[in-house]
Scaffold this motif. Structure first.
Motif, PDB file in Angstrom:
ATOM      1  N   PRO A 121       0.838  -1.209   0.000  1.00 52.73           N
ATOM      2  CA  PRO A 121       0.000   0.000   0.000  1.00 52.73           C
ATOM      3  C   PRO A 121       0.866   1.249   0.000  1.00 52.73           C
ATOM      4  O   PRO A 121       1.938   1.280   0.610  1.00 52.73           O
ATOM      5  N   ALA A 122       0.399   2.275  -0.693  1.00 47.10           N
ATOM      6  CA  ALA A 122       1.143   3.539  -0.780  1.00 47.10           C
ATOM      7  C   ALA A 122       0.150   4.687  -0.925  1.00 47.10           C
ATOM      8  O   ALA A 122      -1.024   4.482  -1.237  1.00 47.10           O
ATOM      9  N   ARG A 123       0.658   5.879  -0.701  1.00 41.99           N
ATOM     10  CA  ARG A 123      -0.152   7.092  -0.848  1.00 41.99           C
ATOM     11  C   ARG A 123       0.671   8.133  -1.580  1.00 41.99           C
ATOM     12  O   ARG A 123       1.833   8.368  -1.252  1.00 41.99           O
ATOM     13  N   MET A 124       0.087   8.772  -2.579  1.00 47.71           N
ATOM     14  CA  MET A 124       0.765   9.800  -3.360  1.00 47.71           C
ATOM     15  C   MET A 124       0.773  11.112  -2.579  1.00 47.71           C
ATOM     16  O   MET A 124      -0.257  11.521  -2.040  1.00 47.71           O
ATOM     17  N   GLU A 125       1.941  11.756  -2.509  1.00 46.09           N
ATOM     18  CA  GLU A 125       2.072  13.048  -1.819  1.00 46.09           C
ATOM     19  C   GLU A 125       3.025  13.939  -2.612  1.00 46.09           C
ATOM     20  O   GLU A 125       3.749  13.477  -3.489  1.00 46.09           O
ATOM     21  N   TYR A 126       3.017  15.220  -2.273  1.00 52.23           N
ATOM     22  CA  TYR A 126       3.891  16.189  -2.932  1.00 52.23           C
ATOM     23  C   TYR A 126       4.545  17.074  -1.884  1.00 52.23           C
ATOM     24  O   TYR A 126       3.878  17.604  -0.999  1.00 52.23           O
ATOM     25  N   GLY A 127       5.869  17.215  -1.996  1.00 49.40           N
ATOM     26  CA  GLY A 127       6.646  18.127  -1.155  1.00 49.40           C
ATOM     27  C   GLY A 127       7.484  18.960  -2.100  1.00 49.40           C
ATOM     28  O   GLY A 127       6.970  19.771  -2.854  1.00 49.40           O
ATOM     29  N   ASP A 128       8.791  18.716  -2.108  1.00 50.03           N
ATOM     30  CA  ASP A 128       9.655  19.342  -3.112  1.00 50.03           C
ATOM     31  C   ASP A 128       9.434  18.695  -4.477  1.00 50.03           C
ATOM     32  O   ASP A 128       9.763  19.261  -5.508  1.00 50.03           O
ATOM     33  N   ASN A 129       8.902  17.479  -4.458  1.00 47.95           N
ATOM     34  CA  ASN A 129       8.617  16.705  -5.656  1.00 47.95           C
ATOM     35  C   ASN A 129       7.554  15.675  -5.298  1.00 47.95           C
ATOM     36  O   ASN A 129       7.215  15.504  -4.134  1.00 47.95           O
ATOM     37  N   TRP A 130       7.025  14.957  -6.289  1.00 49.18           N
ATOM     38  CA  TRP A 130       6.061  13.897  -6.033  1.00 49.18           C
ATOM     39  C   TRP A 130       6.780  12.693  -5.431  1.00 49.18           C
ATOM     40  O   TRP A 130       7.893  12.354  -5.827  1.00 49.18           O
ATOM     41  N   TYR A 131       6.138  12.035  -4.472  1.00 46.39           N
ATOM     42  CA  TYR A 131       6.691  10.829  -3.862  1.00 46.39           C
ATOM     43  C   TYR A 131       5.568   9.938  -3.361  1.00 46.39           C
ATOM     44  O   TYR A 131       4.408  10.369  -3.264  1.00 46.39           O
ATOM     45  N   LEU A 132       5.910   8.695  -3.045  1.00 48.99           N
ATOM     46  CA  LEU A 132       4.957   7.732  -2.511  1.00 48.99           C
ATOM     47  C   LEU A 132       5.283   7.443  -1.056  1.00 48.99           C
ATOM     48  O   LEU A 132       6.410   7.052  -0.733  1.00 48.99           O
ATOM     49  N   VAL A 133       4.329   7.632  -0.180  1.00 50.32           N
ATOM     50  CA  VAL A 133       4.481   7.266   1.223  1.00 50.32           C
ATOM     51  C   VAL A 133       4.305   5.749   1.315  1.00 50.32           C
ATOM     52  O   VAL A 133       3.329   5.205   0.798  1.00 50.32           O
ATOM     53  N   GLY A 134       5.266   5.074   1.924  1.00 47.93           N
ATOM     54  CA  GLY A 134       5.194   3.623   2.085  1.00 47.93           C
ATOM     55  C   GLY A 134       6.042   2.844   1.100  1.00 47.93           C
ATOM     56  O   GLY A 134       6.184   1.641   1.234  1.00 47.93           O
ATOM     57  N   VAL A 135       6.609   3.534   0.093  1.00 47.57           N
ATOM     58  CA  VAL A 135       7.443   2.864  -0.910  1.00 47.57           C
ATOM     59  C   VAL A 135       8.659   3.729  -1.183  1.00 47.57           C
ATOM     60  O   VAL A 135       8.529   4.921  -1.444  1.00 47.57           O
ATOM     61  N   ARG A 136       9.838   3.132  -1.124  1.00 48.20           N
ATOM     62  CA  ARG A 136      11.062   3.867  -1.453  1.00 48.20           C
ATOM     63  C   ARG A 136      11.359   3.677  -2.939  1.00 48.20           C
ATOM     64  O   ARG A 136      11.479   2.560  -3.412  1.00 48.20           O
ATOM     65  N   ALA A 137      11.454   4.794  -3.635  1.00 47.96           N
ATOM     66  CA  ALA A 137      11.776   4.745  -5.067  1.00 47.96           C
ATOM     67  C   ALA A 137      12.358   6.081  -5.479  1.00 47.96           C
ATOM     68  O   ALA A 137      11.801   7.126  -5.164  1.00 47.96           O
ATOM     69  N   ASP A 138      13.499   6.042  -6.164  1.00 52.64           N
ATOM     70  CA  ASP A 138      14.112   7.267  -6.666  1.00 52.64           C
ATOM     71  C   ASP A 138      13.353   7.807  -7.872  1.00 52.64           C
ATOM     72  O   ASP A 138      13.277   9.002  -8.075  1.00 52.64           O
ATOM     73  N   ASP A 139      12.804   6.897  -8.673  1.00 54.73           N
ATOM     74  CA  ASP A 139      12.073   7.281  -9.877  1.00 54.73           C
ATOM     75  C   ASP A 139      10.733   6.556  -9.872  1.00 54.73           C
ATOM     76  O   ASP A 139      10.694   5.323  -9.842  1.00 54.73           O
ATOM     77  N   LEU A 140       9.642   7.296  -9.910  1.00 56.30           N
ATOM     78  CA  LEU A 140       8.310   6.702  -9.890  1.00 56.30           C
ATOM     79  C   LEU A 140       7.842   6.238 -11.267  1.00 56.30           C
ATOM     80  O   LEU A 140       6.959   5.390 -11.360  1.00 56.30           O
ATOM     81  N   ASN A 141       8.435   6.782 -12.325  1.00 61.59           N
ATOM     82  CA  ASN A 141       8.035   6.426 -13.688  1.00 61.59           C
ATOM     83  C   ASN A 141       8.176   4.935 -13.934  1.00 61.59           C
ATOM     84  O   ASN A 141       9.242   4.353 -13.693  1.00 61.59           O
ATOM     85  N   GLY A 142       7.102   4.331 -14.414  1.00 61.73           N
ATOM     86  CA  GLY A 142       7.145   2.915 -14.773  1.00 61.73           C
ATOM     87  C   GLY A 142       6.786   1.957 -13.667  1.00 61.73           C
ATOM     88  O   GLY A 142       6.660   0.742 -13.930  1.00 61.73           O
ATOM     89  N   LEU A 143       6.622   2.439 -12.437  1.00 60.06           N
ATOM     90  CA  LEU A 143       6.238   1.535 -11.365  1.00 60.06           C
ATOM     91  C   LEU A 143       4.866   0.919 -11.678  1.00 60.06           C
ATOM     92  O   LEU A 143       3.956   1.619 -12.145  1.00 60.06           O
ATOM     93  N   ILE A 144       4.723  -0.373 -11.422  1.00 59.82           N
ATOM     94  CA  ILE A 144       3.453  -1.053 -11.641  1.00 59.82           C
ATOM     95  C   ILE A 144       2.580  -0.812 -10.418  1.00 59.82           C
ATOM     96  O   ILE A 144       2.993  -1.079  -9.281  1.00 59.82           O
ATOM     97  N   VAL A 145       1.381  -0.293 -10.659  1.00 60.57           N
ATOM     98  CA  VAL A 145       0.475   0.066  -9.577  1.00 60.57           C
ATOM     99  C   VAL A 145      -0.924  -0.448  -9.880  1.00 60.57           C
ATOM    100  O   VAL A 145      -1.256  -0.768 -11.014  1.00 60.57           O
ATOM    101  N   ARG A 146      -1.731  -0.539  -8.838  1.00 56.97           N
ATOM    102  CA  ARG A 146      -3.154  -0.825  -9.027  1.00 56.97           C
ATOM    103  C   ARG A 146      -3.958   0.089  -8.121  1.00 56.97           C
ATOM    104  O   ARG A 146      -3.519   0.478  -7.047  1.00 56.97           O
ATOM    105  N   ILE A 147      -5.135   0.424  -8.617  1.00 60.29           N
ATOM    106  CA  ILE A 147      -5.993   1.352  -7.905  1.00 60.29           C
ATOM    107  C   ILE A 147      -7.453   0.921  -8.076  1.00 60.29           C
ATOM    108  O   ILE A 147      -7.793   0.261  -9.026  1.00 60.29           O
TER     109      ILE A 147
END
Length: 72
Positions: free
Chosen positions: A46-72
């Motif tokens: 599980p993760a949550r999308m947030e924005y600070g200095d840049n977009w990031y996912l709470v609950g998942v460590r990733a330097d680059d979010l592009n291409g991550l497989i997700v479901r919603i």
């Protein structure tokens, strides 16, 4: 409700991430607080999308979010 699986992409025109499900099928843009699951390490997390200095996912460590497989 049926979950849909796709890949995270950055939409430069909207300045936010979106989920691409198929060639012309998109989620419509993610916003802060949107919850989703990310496939990483062989399992869904599980993760949550947030924005600070840049977009990031709470609950998942990733330097680059592009291409991550997700479901919603």
């Amino acid at each position: 409700m049926q979950q849909k699986t796709g890949a995270l992409i950055f939409d430069e025109t909207a300045d936010r991430y979106d989920i691409r499900f198929d060639l012309a099928d998109y989620y419509g843009g993610l916003r802060c607080g949107d919850c989703l699951e990310v496939f990483t390490g062989g399992k869904w997390k599980p993760a949550r999308m947030e924005y600070g200095d840049n977009w990031y996912l709470v609950g998942v460590r990733a330097d680059d979010l592009n291409g991550l497989i997700v479901r919603i």
